[in-house]
Each structure stands twice: as structure tokens, then as C-alpha cells.
Design a protein around this motif. Sequence first.
Motif, short mmCIF file in Angstrom:
data_model
loop_
_atom_site.label_atom_id
_atom_site.label_comp_id
_atom_site.label_asym_id
_atom_site.label_seq_id
_atom_site.Cartn_x
_atom_site.Cartn_y
_atom_site.Cartn_z
N VAL A 114 21.31 9.85 18.07
CA VAL A 114 22.18 9.04 17.08
C VAL A 114 21.44 8.32 16.17
CG1 VAL A 114 24.10 7.25 17.05
CG2 VAL A 114 24.12 8.99 18.75
N GLY A 115 21.64 8.30 15.16
CA GLY A 115 20.81 7.55 14.05
C GLY A 115 21.55 6.28 13.79
N ALA A 116 21.16 4.87 13.96
CA ALA A 116 21.65 3.74 14.03
C ALA A 116 20.67 2.36 13.88
CB ALA A 116 22.60 3.48 15.16
N PHE A 117 21.29 1.37 13.46
CA PHE A 117 20.14 0.10 13.55
C PHE A 117 19.17 0.05 12.60
CE2 PHE A 117 22.00 0.47 17.92
CZ PHE A 117 23.01 -0.34 18.07
N HIS A 118 19.29 0.89 11.30
CA HIS A 118 17.95 1.02 10.51
C HIS A 118 18.03 -0.29 9.51
CE1 HIS A 118 19.78 5.06 11.13
NE2 HIS A 118 18.49 5.47 11.21
N HIS A 119 19.07 -0.99 9.56
CA HIS A 119 18.76 -1.91 8.38
C HIS A 119 18.97 -3.26 8.81
CE1 HIS A 119 21.16 1.60 6.76
NE2 HIS A 119 19.75 1.81 6.34
N LEU A 120 18.92 -3.65 10.12
CA LEU A 120 18.84 -5.09 10.28
C LEU A 120 17.31 -5.64 10.35
CD1 LEU A 120 21.11 -4.45 13.55
CD2 LEU A 120 21.81 -5.35 11.50
N ARG A 131 19.26 11.04 6.86
CA ARG A 131 18.35 11.05 5.57
C ARG A 131 18.33 10.22 4.65
NH1 ARG A 131 19.83 17.74 4.60
NH2 ARG A 131 19.61 18.24 6.72
N HIS A 132 19.77 9.72 4.56
CA HIS A 132 20.13 8.83 3.33
C HIS A 132 20.08 7.52 3.88
CE1 HIS A 132 20.94 12.41 1.49
NE2 HIS A 132 21.95 12.55 2.03
N LEU A 133 20.28 7.28 5.22
CA LEU A 133 20.23 5.85 5.84
C LEU A 133 18.69 5.27 5.95
CD1 LEU A 133 23.05 6.18 8.50
CD2 LEU A 133 23.31 5.19 6.27
N GLU A 134 17.70 6.25 6.36
CA GLU A 134 16.61 5.74 6.83
C GLU A 134 15.73 5.09 5.52
OE1 GLU A 134 14.90 9.19 8.74
OE2 GLU A 134 16.13 8.95 10.47
N PRO A 135 15.94 5.62 4.33
CA PRO A 135 14.94 5.22 3.14
C PRO A 135 15.82 4.39 2.64
CG PRO A 135 16.10 7.42 2.67
CD PRO A 135 16.28 7.19 4.13
N LEU A 136 17.22 3.95 2.87
CA LEU A 136 17.70 2.93 2.30
C LEU A 136 16.92 1.53 2.59
CD1 LEU A 136 20.38 1.96 0.70
CD2 LEU A 136 21.47 1.90 2.76
N THR A 137 16.18 1.52 3.83
CA THR A 137 15.46 0.32 4.09
C THR A 137 14.71 -0.16 3.08
OG1 THR A 137 16.22 1.00 6.47
CG2 THR A 137 14.37 -0.39 6.24
N ALA A 138 13.89 0.81 2.64
CA ALA A 138 13.07 0.50 1.43
C ALA A 138 13.71 -0.18 0.44
CB ALA A 138 12.35 1.83 0.83
N VAL A 139 15.01 0.09 -0.03
CA VAL A 139 15.70 -0.40 -1.20
C VAL A 139 16.03 -2.11 -0.58
CG1 VAL A 139 18.09 -1.01 -2.26
CG2 VAL A 139 16.98 1.43 -1.70
N LEU A 140 16.30 -2.41 0.74
CA LEU A 140 16.43 -3.63 1.24
C LEU A 140 15.27 -4.53 1.24
CD1 LEU A 140 18.94 -2.72 4.20
CD2 LEU A 140 19.47 -3.66 2.09
N ILE A 141 13.99 -3.89 1.44
CA ILE A 141 12.76 -4.44 1.51
C ILE A 141 12.48 -4.94 0.12
CG2 ILE A 141 10.48 -4.28 1.97
CD1 ILE A 141 11.13 -2.42 4.26
N SER A 142 12.67 -4.02 -0.95
CA SER A 142 12.54 -4.46 -2.30
C SER A 142 13.51 -5.53 -2.57
CB SER A 142 12.85 -3.12 -3.26
OG SER A 142 12.68 -3.22 -4.49
#
Lengths: 223, 223
Positions: free
Chosen positions: A133-139, A191-202
Motif C-alpha cells: 500500500v502506498g501512503a504517508f508520503h506527504h507528512l 507514481r503521482h503521489l510520490e513525486p508530489l513531495t517535491a512540490v511540497l518541499i519546493s
Amino acid sequence: MDTIAIIGGTGPQGKGLGYRFARGGHRVVLGSRTKERAEAAAEELRPRISGSGSVEGADNAEAAEIADLVVVAVPYDGHDALLAELGDQLAGKIVVNCVNPLGFDKAGPYGLDLGPTSAAEKAQALLPEAHVVGAFHHLSAVSLLSEADVLDHEDVLVCGDDVAAKARVLELAATITGKPGIDAGPLRLARHLEPLTAVLISINKRYRVRSGIAISGLTGGQR
Amino acid sequence: MDTIAIIGGTGPQGKGLGYRFARGGHRVVLGSRTKERAEAAAEELRPRISGSGSVEGADNAEAAEIADLVVVAVPYDGHDALLAELGDQLAGKIVVNCVNPLGFDKAGPYGLDLGPTSAAEKAQALLPEAHVVGAFHHLSAVSLLSEADVLDHEDVLVCGDDVAAKARVLELAATITGKPGIDAGPLRLARHLEPLTAVLISINKRYRVRSGIAISGLTGGQR
């Protein structure tokens, strides 16, 4: 009370998730390359855990063995090799992958181009008998490790192909945000959730904040 | 009052954005393959526009020619060919790309694998003299076309490499959400913003809602 292992439990994200789950009443086993490092991280968290939860340390293989739900919170570099080693311990278990394959250069963070796959899908391919399961990527680790009671302005997006495994992780998310996670769909959407973290860091860099994702429109009100 | 052209202004997303911009007091030129179709869409919106804004129709080339800010809201299929044709009209202009390269199959929506690029970056490569900005990917057409005063539970994420062009689009977002857009970083992060729409569509299907993105943590309060 669940027994939850965190593979890579001494990194900031893994330690932060472990803290939240232990605070939520679960038995948490932080895993690391060596038991000593894991024990040290557990000792650091222990004074902050009241209630029925607990936190202990183990090497990654032992942690994976003990738990029935295993969170993978390792850097992407080395992710595949580590999971390949843990195939036996992870067979039949729920494996929650929160790995973000990111690169950084002078223009800032970006999601690595993995082709049409994701860390979560690679984990599933390496662990055919696990329920990934993919989860908790963005906290953010800082928020996870803070004293904040619940991170109720954030949503946990959850993707997966195994309905029961996904349901369990959706429920587990409430330990952190005070509300169930959001079912984002099949595992491939990692595929789309994981790289979204780059946007949040930016965004964090630009606004000097700790940003997170909230999904609006779910209730017609504030969400 | 700006003159804003919408290339692909007869599709639901383009028409919805045009409606919001006209409602916000701008002169909007909906573009389409034929002037007739564009005029028909403009006529449909016109009775709903009060105040100083206006909406008219033109063919895509004429629309691009008239405006100084041009929104590209066409399906990804055909996107490259259309922009290649409009190079002269778009030179020196702000081009706002809100194109989402998505695929759909029996497992639902997914972001197309474009390699390490995005519709917005392809637009910039095709239009070297334009200032391409990525924005408005995640607003649902239904919400845009609704009577709702402002879509204040949604955030508009904006990426781009031209500082002035990005600033203008950040400000324009307030017409829709009642607050400036969020500077997400350089144009290449459109790679991660565009396919996120697949996640929102997937959530919409599961929860029967119109979901949107909000960034939490920006003010420490509800946002």
C-alpha cells in the motif's frame, strides 16, 4: 493494538511515523541496519509515549519479522536492495511504502523519472507475496515529531490494489490526522503521489513553511 | 482589465476558466477551431456575466493574437501540433498551460508517462519566445461553471521559470479562489502537477465528489 514495524525507523520520517503510531496506542518496532541504532532511536522517543503504546528497536529483518504491518521509510537509494533481502519476513504482510524517489539540484527538488512505475510498485514486484500500500508520503517529519495532538489539516492519500490492506491503512491514518485516510485508487497512482513531495518541499522553501496536502470538496465544507 | 484568450475555450475546462475570468472583470476571448463554435460558447456564457467583464468568440489564432495572456486548455492529444501552429501569435506572451496528459483504462485514470517532461515544458520548447506558466490543472470544470462565488477551498498551484509571468498568474488565480495562487517552483514541476489530476478524478469516482487540492500549513491556520 497492532504491532507496527518501521523499516528505516531511525530516519526523520520513519521515526516521526513511529512516534505517532506509538502515541496512538500501538506497539512500534523501529528497524535499522543495526539493532543498536534502532534502540537508540527508540530510547529517544520512549519518554514521549504515555498510554498503552510502546516503542522498541530491532534490526530491520527482526522488526519485519515481529510485525504484521510494516512501514517502509527508507531513502529511495538502496530501497530495492533492502526489500529484496526482506522477502521472507514480509511475505503475507501489509507493507506500507512511503518512499519518495526525489532528486535535488540547483533548481530545487524534483521527482526522479522512474518510467511508468513508482517505489511502491517496485516494492510490490520485489515482494509478490506482500500486500503493498502506498501512503504517508506527504507528512513532514517535523510535524510528525512535534507535540501537535493531531495533524488535522492534512490528508493521508492511500493507494493500493489489495482492498483489505488498503482499508487497514486508511484507518491507521486516523492515528495521525484524526480522520481516515483518503482512498486515492490503485497502487499505480503512487507514481503521482510520490513525486508530489517535491512540490511540497519546493513550496516549503519558497514560503518558509511546512506545507501539506489537504483534499477539498470531500464534505462540501472546510474539506 | 486584461484581455485573456482561452485556446480550447469550448471544452468544459476552458469554458469554465473563461467564465471565471469574465466574471472577474476581464475581457475573455474563447478560442476554438472555428469562430462559429467559439461564438456559440461565448453566447452561452454571456447572460451569466454581469459587471465589466465580457466574453467573445474567435478562432484559436485570432484569439491568441488579440490577447496578451493566453490560457491553453486543449486535450493533450493534439496539443503539440496546435501550439506549433500558433508560434507567431504567442511570441512574447504569457502562455498559461493547464493541460493534463491523462490516460484512462479499466483501472481508472492515470498520468501518461511522458518521460522527464510535461505538457507545459513541451509547450515552452515549442514556443521559445513565450513565457510559459503551468497552472489551473486541478479545478473541476463543474465547479468553475457553477454559481459559487469563489472556490475558496481550493488552491491554484503555479509553476514557471519567468518570474514576472508567474507573478501575474499567481495574482490571476485570486479571480477564481479569492486568494493568490501558490508558487510551486520552476516549470519542470509541472511534471508532478499535471498527473495529480488523475488522483483527483480517481477520488471523485470513489467518493462521488468534486475534489480539489488545498495546501495546508501555509498560515498555520485552516490553510
